[in-house]
Design a protein around this motif. Structure first.
Motif, PDB file in Angstrom:
ATOM      1  N   LEU A 188       0.852  -1.285  -0.148  1.00 28.51           N
ATOM      2  CA  LEU A 188       0.042  -0.074  -0.048  1.00 28.51           C
ATOM      3  C   LEU A 188       0.966   1.299   0.028  1.00 28.51           C
ATOM      4  O   LEU A 188       1.843   1.292   0.560  1.00 28.51           O
ATOM      5  N   THR A 189       0.589   2.161  -0.869  1.00 29.54           N
ATOM      6  CA  THR A 189       1.306   3.319  -1.008  1.00 29.54           C
ATOM      7  C   THR A 189       0.445   4.787  -0.848  1.00 29.54           C
ATOM      8  O   THR A 189      -0.756   4.638  -0.865  1.00 29.54           O
ATOM      9  N   SER A 190       1.288   5.728  -0.635  1.00 31.45           N
ATOM     10  CA  SER A 190       0.531   7.154  -0.402  1.00 31.45           C
ATOM     11  C   SER A 190       0.099   7.779  -1.730  1.00 31.45           C
ATOM     12  O   SER A 190      -0.529   8.844  -1.772  1.00 31.45           O
ATOM     13  N   VAL A 191       0.448   7.213  -2.694  1.00 33.37           N
ATOM     14  CA  VAL A 191       0.287   7.531  -4.236  1.00 33.37           C
ATOM     15  C   VAL A 191      -0.299   6.675  -4.883  1.00 33.37           C
ATOM     16  O   VAL A 191      -1.016   5.651  -4.599  1.00 33.37           O
ATOM     17  N   ASN A 192      -0.801   6.995  -6.217  1.00 30.40           N
ATOM     18  CA  ASN A 192      -1.492   6.205  -7.136  1.00 30.40           C
ATOM     19  C   ASN A 192      -0.973   4.866  -7.510  1.00 30.40           C
ATOM     20  O   ASN A 192      -1.489   4.087  -8.031  1.00 30.40           O
ATOM     21  N   GLY A 193       0.279   4.588  -7.418  1.00 34.06           N
ATOM     22  CA  GLY A 193       0.820   3.350  -7.795  1.00 34.06           C
ATOM     23  C   GLY A 193       2.331   4.036  -8.228  1.00 34.06           C
ATOM     24  O   GLY A 193       2.738   5.111  -7.923  1.00 34.06           O
ATOM     25  N   PHE A 194       3.028   3.024  -9.179  1.00 31.64           N
ATOM     26  CA  PHE A 194       4.280   3.641  -9.947  1.00 31.64           C
ATOM     27  C   PHE A 194       3.923   4.774 -10.940  1.00 31.64           C
ATOM     28  O   PHE A 194       3.231   4.291 -11.756  1.00 31.64           O
ATOM     29  N   LEU A 195       4.685   5.752 -10.865  1.00 36.32           N
ATOM     30  CA  LEU A 195       4.265   7.063 -11.856  1.00 36.32           C
ATOM     31  C   LEU A 195       5.391   7.371 -12.698  1.00 36.32           C
ATOM     32  O   LEU A 195       6.872   7.134 -12.134  1.00 36.32           O
ATOM     33  N   ILE A 196       5.271   7.328 -13.856  1.00 40.24           N
ATOM     34  CA  ILE A 196       6.363   8.007 -15.002  1.00 40.24           C
ATOM     35  C   ILE A 196       5.770   9.155 -15.416  1.00 40.24           C
ATOM     36  O   ILE A 196       4.769   9.319 -16.157  1.00 40.24           O
ATOM     37  N   LEU A 246      -0.560  -0.398  -4.605  1.00 39.92           N
ATOM     38  CA  LEU A 246      -1.742   0.085  -4.532  1.00 39.92           C
ATOM     39  C   LEU A 246      -2.011   1.174  -3.755  1.00 39.92           C
ATOM     40  O   LEU A 246      -1.427   1.420  -2.619  1.00 39.92           O
ATOM     41  N   PRO A 247      -3.057   2.541  -3.989  1.00 43.36           N
ATOM     42  CA  PRO A 247      -3.233   3.597  -3.655  1.00 43.36           C
ATOM     43  C   PRO A 247      -3.713   3.433  -2.086  1.00 43.36           C
ATOM     44  O   PRO A 247      -5.207   2.956  -2.021  1.00 43.36           O
ATOM     45  N   GLY A 248      -3.127   3.395  -1.155  1.00 46.58           N
ATOM     46  CA  GLY A 248      -3.460   2.942   0.351  1.00 46.58           C
ATOM     47  C   GLY A 248      -4.769   3.862   0.837  1.00 46.58           C
ATOM     48  O   GLY A 248      -5.222   3.554   1.835  1.00 46.58           O
ATOM     49  N   ARG A 249      -4.768   5.109   0.260  1.00 46.20           N
ATOM     50  CA  ARG A 249      -5.830   5.917   0.674  1.00 46.20           C
ATOM     51  C   ARG A 249      -7.384   5.708   0.098  1.00 46.20           C
ATOM     52  O   ARG A 249      -8.343   6.256   0.384  1.00 46.20           O
ATOM     53  N   ASP A 250      -7.352   4.802  -0.998  1.00 48.56           N
ATOM     54  CA  ASP A 250      -8.390   4.408  -1.459  1.00 48.56           C
ATOM     55  C   ASP A 250      -9.493   3.684  -0.462  1.00 48.56           C
ATOM     56  O   ASP A 250      -8.936   3.147   0.362  1.00 48.56           O
ATOM     57  N   ARG A 251     -10.576   3.582  -0.782  1.00 51.45           N
ATOM     58  CA  ARG A 251     -11.578   3.272   0.349  1.00 51.45           C
ATOM     59  C   ARG A 251     -11.202   1.770   0.515  1.00 51.45           C
ATOM     60  O   ARG A 251     -11.375   1.086   1.866  1.00 51.45           O
ATOM     61  N   ALA A 252     -11.247   0.713  -0.261  1.00 51.00           N
ATOM     62  CA  ALA A 252     -10.865  -0.492  -0.122  1.00 51.00           C
ATOM     63  C   ALA A 252      -9.954  -0.941  -1.329  1.00 51.00           C
ATOM     64  O   ALA A 252     -10.546  -1.913  -2.206  1.00 51.00           O
ATOM     65  N   PRO A 253      -8.782  -0.677  -1.239  1.00 52.80           N
ATOM     66  CA  PRO A 253      -7.846  -0.870  -2.605  1.00 52.80           C
ATOM     67  C   PRO A 253      -7.851  -2.327  -3.087  1.00 52.80           C
ATOM     68  O   PRO A 253      -7.599  -2.901  -3.956  1.00 52.80           O
ATOM     69  N   VAL A 254      -7.563  -3.255  -2.086  1.00 49.39           N
ATOM     70  CA  VAL A 254      -7.532  -4.578  -2.175  1.00 49.39           C
ATOM     71  C   VAL A 254      -8.520  -5.111  -2.861  1.00 49.39           C
ATOM     72  O   VAL A 254      -8.643  -6.044  -3.753  1.00 49.39           O
ATOM     73  N   GLN A 255      -9.881  -5.022  -2.315  1.00 48.16           N
ATOM     74  CA  GLN A 255     -10.916  -5.454  -2.561  1.00 48.16           C
ATOM     75  C   GLN A 255     -11.175  -4.890  -4.107  1.00 48.16           C
ATOM     76  O   GLN A 255     -11.718  -5.735  -4.918  1.00 48.16           O
ATOM     77  N   SER A 256     -11.060  -3.550  -4.559  1.00 51.94           N
ATOM     78  CA  SER A 256     -11.096  -3.123  -5.775  1.00 51.94           C
ATOM     79  C   SER A 256     -10.032  -3.982  -6.775  1.00 51.94           C
ATOM     80  O   SER A 256     -10.897  -4.315  -7.672  1.00 51.94           O
TER      81      SER A 256
END
Ligand code: ADP
Ligand code: VHF
Length: 375
Positions: A188-196, A246-256
């Motif tokens: 889980l991360t504070s951003v949306n994933g790996f970004l370029i 995965l974006p850890g601030r999303d509501r339920a990233p693993v379930q998504s």
């Protein structure tokens, strides 16, 4: 590779390691002072664990936050305590010792609200280098999972010296995923994933130099940032587990992720092959000494899949005993791999001195790993 195909394959996982870092779990007050751990984040984690377990998936948690929690506890209880902006190792160790007990009791309290029991496992890189210690960690975790208890792993900061530290929990959780034979590591991360260039990369099937270049360090309280998450992906590609950042601030990233939403970054191949258990351990093992081998032996190991015969050994470095793990070094001094020796340094040295090479396989093919496998 098609991300959808890979994402579907992920849902077949039987064992998942789920890691949350300091960047997500630590909170600050309005004055930006450490302010404990984010309760709602732990509640979310609990619900993600429940979701996976309902699907028959075993879950092992890796949680950071001991240092952050320690800072917060001392700020609130000790008059005159001022958090240092860049504490040294011994200060971090002391803070972790203060904070870890609180961290695990908070998990215990929040998980119990939905009938889940938790356990604390503190490990160091050294524990993975010692085969007995590593096997025991595996047995304990296996038993906890059988009991239905959630293992929560963190680094044992008290005993981790600078050179023996994982230092950040991305690499610790990757080592756990490899050695505990998990199919998937969720970071889980504070951003949306790996970004370029600010754009999310949905899937990576190999880690190129460009990827490594784009993956930087942390910007918050964590210690690894994206670089260590990509390294975790590299280890996964080599040893046979997939990684989802995965974006850890999303509501339920693993379930998504498990219900097919296009979120985060997945690193892996559709058909990962698990490295065999012995070779896997060799990746993490501590080496003692080295055997320096000639060009013919280098060629045989690299290209013919041969064992290392006594005749290929030119000289030795350091003392080692039968069954130790040694570095395998070429004539130019470059390490080309590592393996378990079937003779000690004294016996091998005597055979070199007498110009009567040992007639057997000093390192058997099944007991060695070469650098293309180490990466
Ligand atoms: N290419 C990149 N893509 C996404 N994040 C990156 C990249 N390079 C550096 N970062 C940084 O990595 C960090 C992500 O790690 P984070 O989840 O905060 O850390 P931790 O797991 O250590 O708590 C962010 O601070 C982000 O700014
Ligand atoms: N063991 C430390 C965690 C180290 C750390 O910050 O790791 P990470 O959050 O992965 O960058 C702690 O609990 O504070």
């Amino acid at each position: 590779m098609d991300r959808k195909e890979l994402q579907k394959a992920l849902t077949e996982s039987k064992r998942v390691v789920l890691k949350i870092g300091s960047g997500l779990i630590a909170t600050a007050n309005e004055a930006n002072e450490p302010n404990g751990l984010d309760r709602s984040m732990i509640e979310k984690l609990r619900d993600e664990v429940l979701f996976l377990r309902e699907r028959g998936i075993e879950v092992i948690l890796v949680s950071s936050g001991a240092v952050a929690m320690g800072r917060s506890v001392l700020r609130k209880t000790l008059a005159g305590y001022h958090p240092q902006s860049n504490p040294g190792l011994s200060r971090k160790q002391a803070l972790a010792a203060v904070g870890q007990a609180r961290l695990i009791s908070l998990y215990g309290e929040i998980f119990a609200e939905k009938g889940l029991a938790v356990s604390q496992i503190l490990i160091t890189a050294r524990d993975f280098r010692d085969r007995n210690a590593y096997l025991n960690i595996g047995h304990t975790i296996q038993e906890l999972l059988r009991l239905g208890v959630v293992p929560i792993i963190n680094e044992n900061d008290t005993v981790s010296t600078e050179e023996l530290r994982f230092g950040d929990n991305d690499l610790l959780s990757a080592a756990c995923a490899a050695l505990l034979r998990s199919d998937l590591l969720v970071l889980l991360t504070s951003v949306n994933g790996f970004l370029i260039n600010e754009q999310r990369v949905p899937v990576l099937t190999s880690i190129t130099a460009d990827v490594l270049e784009a993956a930087g360090g942390p910007s918050g309280p964590g210690s690894g940032g994206m670089r260590t998450k990509i390294r975790a992906g590299q280890l996964g590609l080599r040893t046979g587990f997939r990684v989802a950042i995965l974006p850890g601030r999303d509501r339920a990233p693993v379930q998504s992720l498990f219900t097919g939403e296009d979120i985060g970054t997945i690193i892996g191949s559709t058909e990962p092959s698990h490295m065999n258990a012995r070779k896997m351990w060799l990746l993490f093992a501590r080496t003692r000494g080295a055997v320096i081998i000639d060009d013919g032996a280098v060629n045989a190991l690299r290209h013919r899949g041969s064992s290392l015969l006594g005749a290929g050994i030119k000289e030795l470095r350091g003392a080692f005993a039968q069954s130790d793990v040694v570095e395998i070094v070429d004539a130019a001094g470059q390490s080309i791999g590592r393996g378990i020796v079937r003779a000690g340094s004294r016996e091998i040295q005597a055979s070199i001195d007498a110009k009567k090479p040992l007639s057997y396989e000093v390192i058997h093919r099944n007991d060695l790993i070469i650098e293309t496998e180490i990466g």
